[in-house]
Design an enzyme around this catalytic site. Structure first.
Site, mmCIF file in Angstrom:
data_model
loop_
_atom_site.group_PDB
_atom_site.id
_atom_site.type_symbol
_atom_site.label_atom_id
_atom_site.label_comp_id
_atom_site.label_asym_id
_atom_site.label_seq_id
_atom_site.Cartn_x
_atom_site.Cartn_y
_atom_site.Cartn_z
ATOM 1 N N LYS A 13 0.832 -1.207 0.000
ATOM 2 C CA LYS A 13 0.000 0.000 0.000
ATOM 3 C C LYS A 13 0.863 1.252 0.000
ATOM 4 O O LYS A 13 0.597 2.199 -0.743
ATOM 5 C CB LYS A 13 -0.940 -0.004 1.221
ATOM 6 C CG LYS A 13 -2.118 -0.960 1.062
ATOM 7 C CD LYS A 13 -2.881 -1.169 2.376
ATOM 8 C CE LYS A 13 -3.940 -2.253 2.194
ATOM 9 N NZ LYS A 13 -4.543 -2.708 3.466
ATOM 10 N N GLN A 22 -4.848 -1.274 9.572
ATOM 11 C CA GLN A 22 -4.844 -2.637 9.018
ATOM 12 C C GLN A 22 -5.483 -3.615 9.998
ATOM 13 O O GLN A 22 -5.127 -3.646 11.179
ATOM 14 C CB GLN A 22 -3.398 -3.048 8.688
ATOM 15 C CG GLN A 22 -3.259 -4.385 8.000
ATOM 16 C CD GLN A 22 -3.801 -4.408 6.570
ATOM 17 O OE1 GLN A 22 -3.836 -3.395 5.879
ATOM 18 N NE2 GLN A 22 -4.248 -5.567 6.125
ATOM 19 N N ASP A 66 -11.378 3.201 4.055
ATOM 20 C CA ASP A 66 -11.817 1.799 4.059
ATOM 21 C C ASP A 66 -13.343 1.689 3.967
ATOM 22 O O ASP A 66 -13.862 0.611 3.640
ATOM 23 C CB ASP A 66 -11.395 1.132 5.375
ATOM 24 C CG ASP A 66 -10.144 0.271 5.240
ATOM 25 O OD1 ASP A 66 -9.924 -0.289 4.147
ATOM 26 O OD2 ASP A 66 -9.423 0.151 6.243
HETATM 27 N N1 GUN Z 1 -7.279 -6.477 6.210
HETATM 28 C C1 GUN Z 1 -7.583 -7.206 5.105
HETATM 29 N N2 GUN Z 1 -8.213 -6.431 4.192
HETATM 30 C C2 GUN Z 1 -8.294 -5.191 4.718
HETATM 31 C C3 GUN Z 1 -8.813 -3.962 4.240
HETATM 32 O O1 GUN Z 1 -9.360 -3.836 3.139
HETATM 33 N N3 GUN Z 1 -8.688 -2.902 5.087
HETATM 34 C C4 GUN Z 1 -8.111 -3.006 6.305
HETATM 35 N N4 GUN Z 1 -8.058 -1.912 7.063
HETATM 36 N N5 GUN Z 1 -7.615 -4.135 6.781
HETATM 37 C C5 GUN Z 1 -7.704 -5.216 5.985
#
Ligand code: GUN
Length: 296
Positions: free
Chosen positions: A55, A99, A122
């Site tokens: 990311k 995350q 998100d």
């Molecule tokens: N963990 C797995 N997928 C995601 C996501 O799309 N966002 C976040 N914040 N954590 C994750």
């Protein structure tokens, strides 16, 4: 609309990332600053570390500022909430992503609800989930929005189509169903308690599988010509001490029947980060009162 049975999510995601990068250049010219994304990782989960690194790299490649916050596994909930509040107040931060999953001493929902809904790239905050369900502008979770983009690219107008979403999580299943409803599909949400799943799937023009069970959806469950979106990423034993990734759909048996299908890997996976960058740019435009670039 693209042709061919296998949907190339990696190529679509690369195109979207290119459009975001152009939008970022235009934003920087007008706003005199770059959009910023803060990503918070608590602990050392190997898969999460890989995601967070990807990311950060993609954010910088798109011309945006990346702020990475790595906290130890024994971080207290109060300390994490204090960091979220600091990021909420930071004018250089347009998007905040914590995350998941979080270590067990931390209440995930409390953290999600602490994020400013205007920076919730998100789309997990109840304000954004509620706005999506009410048909209002909102941040939409990255994975389901990516799935919808692939479906519209393939099928054009989705109005009147029968769609089945397998899985009812807040991250994928529920928002996916809301998005398909917004497109005027007839939507069924199936889950682990659904009776005769094969029969439900057989009625569907669109199947979105997001259950986390390797190769669960079989080819002979499909209506011939159905469009299949496979959100699953499951690591399975491939013999000789090796592993490989498979989806929630049994790709080999589904491919001959499906009108189109996303592979695993290189299907839905690459879309998630591309949409995260898109959401961050959209958030920055909204915060600065600028128009969101077309084509995003
Ligand atoms: N963990 C797995 N997928 C995601 C996501 O799309 N966002 C976040 N914040 N954590 C994750």
């Amino acid at each position: 609309m693209s042709q061919g049975a296998i949907i190339d999510g990696a190529a679509f995601a690369a195109g979207l990332r290119g459009r975001v990068a152009e939008g970022v250049t235009a934003f920087r010219d007008r706003a005199g600053r770059a959009p910023g994304l803060a990503v918070v990782l608590v602990g050392e989960d190997p898969a999460s570390q890989v995601y967070v690194r990807s990311k950060g790299k993609a954010t910088v490649e798109a011309g945006m500022l990346s702020f990475e916050h790595k906290l130890p596994a024994d971080t207290s909930q109060d300390d994490l909430l204090a960091l979220v509040r600091q990021l909420n107040a930071d004018a250089t931060v347009d998007g905040i992503l914590v995350q998941l999953p979080l270590p067990k001493q931390i209440d995930e929902q409390a953290v999600i609800e602490a994020i400013d809904p205007a920076k919730d790239v998100d789309g997990f905050h109840p304000v954004n989930a509620g706005r999506l369900a009410s048909g209002l502008d909102s941040f939409v979770p990255c994975t389901p929005l990516g799935c919808l983009m692939l479906l519209k690219d393939r099928l054009g107008d989705l109005s009147g189509l029968d769609a089945v979403v397998i899985g009812r999580s807040n991250i994928v299943g529920k928002p996916m169903a809301q998005l398909l409803l917004r497109e005027s599909c007839t939507v069924t949400i199936a889950h682990s308690r659904t009776r005769d799943l094969a029969d439900v799937v057989r009625r569907a023009d669109i199947v979105v599988a997001a259950v986390g069970r390797p190769r669960m959806v079989k080819g002979d469950w499909l209506k011939p010509g159905a469009t299949v979106i496979d959100v699953g990423i499951n690591r399975v034993d491939a013999g000789e001490g090796k592993t490989r990734l498979v989806g929630d759909v049994d790709f080999e048996s589904a491919l001959p029947l499906a009108g189109a299908i996303t592979p695993v890997p290189k299907g839905v996976g690459p879309m998630t980060i591309a949409v995260l960058l898109r959401n961050t740019l959209v958030g920055a435009c909204r915060r600065d009162g600028l128009d969101v670039p077309a084509g995003l």
